[in-house]
Design an enzyme around this catalytic site. Structure first.
Site, PDB file in Angstrom:
ATOM      1  N   GLU A 412      -8.595  -4.234  13.422  1.00  0.00           N
ATOM      2  CA  GLU A 412      -9.521  -4.655  12.154  1.00  0.00           C
ATOM      3  C   GLU A 412     -10.299  -6.516  13.218  1.00  0.00           C
ATOM      4  O   GLU A 412     -10.819  -6.931  12.637  1.00  0.00           O
ATOM      5  CB  GLU A 412      -8.611  -5.189  11.175  1.00  0.00           C
ATOM      6  CG  GLU A 412      -8.190  -4.037  10.439  1.00  0.00           C
ATOM      7  CD  GLU A 412      -6.896  -2.818  11.625  1.00  0.00           C
ATOM      8  OE1 GLU A 412      -6.324  -2.965  12.515  1.00  0.00           O
ATOM      9  OE2 GLU A 412      -7.282  -1.517  10.153  1.00  0.00           O
ATOM     10  N   HIS A 479      -0.098   0.222   1.195  1.00  0.00           N
ATOM     11  CA  HIS A 479      -1.312   0.578   0.488  1.00  0.00           C
ATOM     12  C   HIS A 479      -1.904   1.216  -0.466  1.00  0.00           C
ATOM     13  O   HIS A 479      -2.826   1.766  -1.320  1.00  0.00           O
ATOM     14  CB  HIS A 479      -0.892   2.334   1.392  1.00  0.00           C
ATOM     15  CG  HIS A 479      -0.947   2.769   2.544  1.00  0.00           C
ATOM     16  ND1 HIS A 479      -0.157   2.685   3.142  1.00  0.00           N
ATOM     17  CD2 HIS A 479      -1.965   3.554   2.915  1.00  0.00           C
ATOM     18  CE1 HIS A 479      -0.018   2.938   4.110  1.00  0.00           C
ATOM     19  NE2 HIS A 479      -1.226   3.396   4.490  1.00  0.00           N
TER      20      HIS A 479
END
Ligand SMILES: Cc1ncc(C[n+]2csc(CCOP(=O)(O)OP(=O)(O)O)c2C)c(N)n1
Length: 676
Positions: A412, A479
């Site tokens: 990322e 998440h």
């Protein structure tokens, strides 16, 4: 004040490989001139620092000139991309700008290229593809990858120069960037400036006993070491490597052996070195050795004249820069963001005839962007063939191909840095984080790099960061999070958070055409909740303003994201049971905050309720309450009510998560209790 005219030899900023063979004397004298300028400038900057005329600190490049000068001369500065390290003053001097401008940067005066918002060597020239460094070592590599790729996509035969020290070589970004460049086959020369120390720490305490260039094999690329103490030989090696990368478009890793002649920085006492160690390092100084070679070749007189001319030029420049006025704070706050772009010339076609859910609405907006805007591209994990973890990019890879819609590795940070590099150079990337939670891997790139770029360099970073966020789906701590308060406490990021399919469509277009990094928060629970007609809305930029969802007079309710829907239900219930009505606002834009219409409402209702799914402490609601009440405090008829999630990691089991986050019933209960 006019800048002094540089010595004639400094009019030549380029060196071609053939010249080294055909006219070595001219080529080597040019290299020498720039090396000598860099050395004397670095030395004088150190003196000026010690006199208190330069602030912060200075990290000189004395001993690294055999790397930076040949490299910068050999680069094709009309097309190539570079980011120098904190020792690359010589490279900056060759690449672009007048010595006075570089000195202005050190003096942090009104003529500084960063408007004195950055210090010492933290500048560049984005228009000339010299990318200004941030301090975080390793972070600049991926930016170089992105701008180099952008140049190639524009049909230019660019090479990128991604430079870092032996210390920086231990950061994760270095690995991510090498892997990405090898994977995408980007024409990038990775250069390790190995001076054998990271501040006080010698290389044997930084990594196990391997030579750094040998890491190239692990990425399937070529690597080698070069001793920059032999300047003519090093220049030839660089020339060959650069042209090879230009032709093959495969990255190369070069470990350049350099010296660090004056310790880490101005304040370094070097007392961690063994007796005689500094003297041994200084004995390896490449510049006297190079000069001796030129003297032996009969250039003694020319060198003496050149040294005198360079010294005179340097002193004249210092004089001018010292006389340049101090900076003023004017315009600082305005420059946090790049100016607004004009609306793009979108085709006024409806998204589709069928009603859409939010995931489909975003998909339709992305499709429209890819079809109508050739500078756009989509990147993210599993977004290509698979269509993304939530299928938001479904079908786009098939219709627009790998060059526009592509999968990224689990990296990322480098992928965001790569997207920043693309954006600086004129592309407009849209990056999907698989879950917003994983954007914490890219915090430096988002908050320190992209978000500060315009303020410190004047360059725009038009970048959309898609953030599938939020809980209620039994996805657990990693998440499910709402990270808006975390990111938006940093300046320079814009953020939209749509709650309906139409707003999701509009927000995607509005975020895309903005000239700044924009976080697009997409609540995962809304992706598939209900289909609605999604039309072409010429007023799509209204998503930067709050939307009034319900009208009432008892209290003003401010919320966003999935909570808009729960708030609607709660308001409906309360108006039936308690006969109280509410002005309900969907904030939509979280940054920069647009609160005028909500303030007007509060001035009428005198009661404020702020509701969000993120955690309460240091949550977004604290800022909202403060901003909304600081002017209206004495007209309030009740203390503001803040409804948010508990101050916990998001718990997994449905029963626990239910207790963690606001629900329709808990919202009703809290408002009812507050009403008394
Ligand atoms: C990620 C990160 N951690 C720590 C620092 C603080 N720091 C600045 S320079 C430096 C040493 C860097 O060593 P190296 O990369 O070898 O470059 P050199 O200074 O030796 O040229 C450190 C630790 C930083 N800038 N970035």
């Amino acid at each position: 004040m006019a800048f002094p005219k540089p010595p004639a030899i400094l009019a030549q900023h380029d060196l071609r490989e053939a010249e080294l063979a055909q006219n070595p004397a001219a080529a080597l004298l040019r290299i020498y001139a720039w090396m000598q300028l860099a050395r004397t400038a670095d030395n004088r900057i150190l003196e000026l620092f010690r006199q208190g005329l330069i602030k912060g600190t200075v990290t000189g490049g004395q001993g690294s000139e055999g790397l930076w000068i040949p490299l910068a001369l050999l680069a094709d500065k009309s097309t190539d991309v570079i980011s120098f390290t904190h020792r690359g003053l010589g490279g900056h001097l060759v690449w672009s700008g007048h010595l006075c401008e570089h000195l202005n940067q050190y003096f942090a005066n009104a003529g500084s290229p960063t408007k004195a918002r950055e210090g010492n060597i933290h500048h560049g020239d984005p228009k000339a593809r010299s990318l200004p460094m941030i301090s975080h070592l390793g972070s600049m590599l991926s930016n170089v990858l992105g701008s180099t790729d952008s140049q190639r996509r524009l049909g230019k035969p660019a090479v990128g120069f991604a430079t870092f020290g032996d210390g920086g070589s231990s950061t994760g970004d270095i690995h991510e960037s090498l892997n990405l460049a090898a994977l995408l086959s980007l024409p990038v020369v990775f250069i390790i400036e190995n001076n054998r120390f990271a501040y006080s720490t010698p290389v044997n305490e930084q990594f196990s006993n391997v030579e750094l260039w040998q890491r190239a094999a692990a990425y399937g690329i070529e690597g080698f070491s070069v001793d920059t103490g032999d300047v003519p030989a090093a220049a030839k090696t660089f020339a060959t490597a650069i042209e090879k990368v230009r032709v093959t478009s495969r990255p190369i890793l070069i470990e350049a052996q350099v010296q660090r002649l004056r310790g880490h920085a101005a304040y370094d006492t070097c007392d961690y070195l063994k007796p005689g160690e500094l003297e041994a390092i200084q004995a390896l100084d490449p510049l006297p050795k190079f000069k001796a070679q030129l003297v032996a070749a009969g250039h003694s007189k020319a060198l003496d004249a050149l040294d005198a001319e360079l010294s005179e030029f340097l002193e004249a420049c210092i004089k001018i820069s010292l006389a340049t006025p101090r900076p003023t704070p004017a315009g600082m706050e305005l420059d946090v963001y790049a100016p607004a772009s004009a609306p793009f010339d979108w085709k006024p076609t409806p998204a589709t005839a069928e009603p859409l859910n939010s995931a489909q609405a975003i998909n339709a907006a992305l499709r429209k962007i890819l079809a109508e805007r050739p500078e756009s591209l989509l990147l993210g994990q599993d977004i290509a063939t698979y269509g993304g973890a939530f299928k938001v990019t479904d079908g786009l890879y098939k219709d627009f191909g790998r060059s526009r819609v592509f999968n990224t590795p689990l990296a990322e940070s480098a992928c965001t840095g790569y997207a920043i590099g693309l954006a600086i150079n004129g592309h407009r990337p849209i990056e999907e984080f698989q879950f917003a939670d994983f954007s914490t891997e890219a915090v430096t790139q988002i908050t320190q790099n992209a978000a500060t770029y315009h303020f410190r360099s004047g360059a725009s970073v038009p970048l959309v960061l898609r953030m599938p966020c939020g809980g209620g789906l039994t996805f657990g701590s990693f998440h499910s999070q709402e990270l808006e308060a975390f990111f938006l406490s940093m300046p320079g990021i814009k953020a939209l958070y749509p709650s309906t399919p139409q707003d999701a469509f509009n927000a995607t277009l509005a975020a895309y055409e903005d000239n700044n990094p924009v976080m697009l928060f997409e609540h995962k629970a809304l992706y598939r909740r209900g289909k609605r007609p999604v039309v072409w809305d010429p007023n799509y930029r209204a998503v930067w303003q709050p939307r009034q969802v319900r009208a009432g007079d008892f209290a003003t309710v401010v919320t966003y994201g999935e909570m808009v829907h729960l708030a609607e239900e709660a308001c409906e219930y309360l108006s039936g049971e308690y006969e109280k009505t509410f002005d309900l606002f969907d904030l939509r834009c979280l940054s920069p905050l647009q609160l005028d219409s909500i303030r007007t409402s509060l001035a009428r209702t005198h009661r404020l309720i702020v509701l969000h799914e993120g955690r309460r402490t240091h949550g977004f609601g604290a800022e909202l309450v403060s901003r909304l009440t600081e002017e209206l405090f004495f007209s309030l008829e009740a203390p503001p009510l803040r409804i948010a999630s508990l101050d916990l990691p998001v718990p997994f089991a449905p029963e626990l998560e239910h207790a963690y986050r606001p629900t329709r019933d808990s919202i009703v209960e809290k408002i009812a209790a507050w009403m008394g």
